[in-house]
Design an enzyme around this catalytic site. Structure first.
Site, short mmCIF file in Angstrom:
data_model
loop_
_atom_site.label_atom_id
_atom_site.label_comp_id
_atom_site.label_asym_id
_atom_site.label_seq_id
_atom_site.Cartn_x
_atom_site.Cartn_y
_atom_site.Cartn_z
N ASN A 72 0.92 -1.26 0.17
CA ASN A 72 -0.10 -0.01 -0.01
C ASN A 72 0.88 1.26 -0.03
O ASN A 72 1.47 1.50 0.94
CB ASN A 72 -0.91 0.04 1.13
CG ASN A 72 -1.85 1.29 1.38
OD1 ASN A 72 -1.78 2.02 0.39
ND2 ASN A 72 -2.26 1.48 2.74
N LYS B 63 0.25 4.19 -0.28
CA LYS B 63 -0.82 5.52 0.11
C LYS B 63 -0.34 6.58 -0.79
O LYS B 63 -0.18 6.37 -2.07
CB LYS B 63 -0.08 5.69 1.45
CG LYS B 63 -0.26 4.45 2.72
CD LYS B 63 -0.05 4.74 4.04
CE LYS B 63 -0.12 3.40 4.72
NZ LYS B 63 -0.39 3.84 6.20
N HIS C 109 -9.91 1.95 4.77
CA HIS C 109 -8.61 2.34 5.18
C HIS C 109 -8.85 3.13 6.34
O HIS C 109 -9.39 4.16 6.15
CB HIS C 109 -7.50 2.66 4.47
CG HIS C 109 -6.07 2.72 5.04
ND1 HIS C 109 -5.59 3.54 5.95
CD2 HIS C 109 -5.30 1.74 4.94
CE1 HIS C 109 -4.49 3.26 6.26
NE2 HIS C 109 -4.15 2.15 5.81
N GLU D 286 -6.93 5.39 7.61
CA GLU D 286 -6.53 7.13 7.03
C GLU D 286 -7.95 7.66 6.61
O GLU D 286 -8.19 8.64 6.85
CB GLU D 286 -5.37 7.01 6.21
CG GLU D 286 -4.18 6.56 6.98
CD GLU D 286 -3.21 6.13 6.43
OE1 GLU D 286 -3.34 5.79 5.13
OE2 GLU D 286 -2.18 5.63 7.10
N GLU E 70 -6.36 -3.80 10.77
CA GLU E 70 -5.24 -3.03 10.91
C GLU E 70 -5.58 -1.99 12.22
O GLU E 70 -6.27 -1.05 12.22
CB GLU E 70 -5.15 -2.03 9.79
CG GLU E 70 -4.45 -2.78 8.61
CD GLU E 70 -3.81 -1.97 7.52
OE1 GLU E 70 -2.96 -2.12 7.15
OE2 GLU E 70 -4.54 -0.85 7.16
N GLY F 280 2.11 2.50 10.80
CA GLY F 280 3.29 3.47 10.65
C GLY F 280 3.91 3.73 12.12
O GLY F 280 4.42 4.79 12.09
P1 PGA Z 1 2.38 0.35 7.71
O1 PGA Z 1 0.96 0.92 7.05
O2 PGA Z 1 2.90 -0.95 7.39
O3 PGA Z 1 3.26 1.59 7.27
O4 PGA Z 1 2.25 0.39 9.08
C1 PGA Z 1 0.14 -0.35 6.89
C2 PGA Z 1 -1.06 0.36 6.36
O5 PGA Z 1 -1.73 1.27 6.82
O6 PGA Z 1 -1.82 -0.27 5.47
#
Ligand code: PGA
Length: 252
Positions: A8, A10, A94, A96, A166, A172
């Site tokens: 991903n 993003k 997601h 976010e 998640e 992150g």
């Molecule tokens: P990350 O993000 O691996 O950077 O923690 C995962 C995601 O948000 O899909």
């Protein structure tokens, strides 16, 4: 059951860099016994497709979709538009998007259903916030989000759906949720699907883990029963690192 790893990106990599990533990743030695997809920004779908040509590894994924068909929805993109690029998977809900764009459970359900109708596999993301985790509300929140997300899916559809657990606090942050704890949440998701849909779908549904997955911890997740793959953010931005992650996940 074949494992699934999804990169991903993003909001990284416009069309110029997207093509470079795909070409570099295609030079990696990749395991054949695992499915691999890359979720790119909408504006990079054409470049990613052009770099892939007819190759199907990695499969192309999108990061979001709108639920309507063609119509007066300025700025939005429909499932059938994604289909024109040969998109096979699309993330929905997601965290976010839920937290920054205000996406609700109902919107997530509509998006998942629109994708399924168009033959694109929805990858439905669920997860509790740090505050909910601390209050011990994880299972309650996951049950709510899962129940809402599957409400508009068709049990008879030939297009499957995928879940990604998640935890928001682990995205992150470098703090991955311990694999055994993630497995317990995966069991909750599977349980909801069994109850609200049926046993057969619950058995077959792929449930991925996402949140601070990297080369060092991926193997632990994929060897945990009930975890069927991973959604990888930060560790997917470098095609060589993601290639190594795929090989570590599933040595062929
Ligand atoms: P990350 O993000 O691996 O950077 O923690 C995962 C995601 O948000 O899909």
């Amino acid at each position: 059951m074949r494992m699934l790893l999804i990169a991903n990106w993003k909001m990284h990599y416009g069309p110029i860099k997207a093509g470079g990533w795909i070409r570099a990743f295609r030079r990696e030695r990749l395991p054949k016994n695992i499915d691999i997809a890359v979720a790119v920004p909408h504006v990079s779908l054409a470049a990613a497709r052009a770099s892939l040509g007819r190759a199907s590894i990695p499969a192309l994924a999108a990061q979001d979709v709108f639920w309507g068909e063609d119509g007066p929805y300025t700025g939005e993109i429909s499932a059938s538009m994604l289909d024109e690029f040969g998109v096979q998977y699309c993330l929905v809900g997601h965290s976010e998007r839920r937290s920054v764009m205000g996406e609700t459970d109902d919107m997530v359900a509509k998006k998942a259903a629109a994708l399924q109708k168009a033959g694109i596999v929805p990858v439905i993301c669920v997860g509790e916030t740090s505050a909910q985790y601390k209050k011990g509300e994880t299972n309650k929140i996951i049950r709510q989000q899962t129940t809402a997300a599957i409400a508009k899916l068709d049990v008879d559809s030939k297009t499957p759906f995928v879940f990604a657990y998640e935890p928001v606090w682990s995205i992150g942050s470098g703090k991955a949720c311990p694999a055994q704890k993630a497995k317990e949440v995966h069991d909750v998701i599977r349980g909801v699907i069994q109850k609200k849909m049926n046993e057969n779908i619950a058995e077959k549904v792929l449930i991925l883990y996402g949140g601070s997955i990297d080369v060092n911890n991926i193997a632990e997740y994929l060897t945990t029963t009930g975890i069927n793959g991973a959604l990888v953010g930060g560790a997917s931005l470098d095609p060589r690192v993601f290639g190594l992650l795929c090989r570590t996940a599933m040595p062929s």
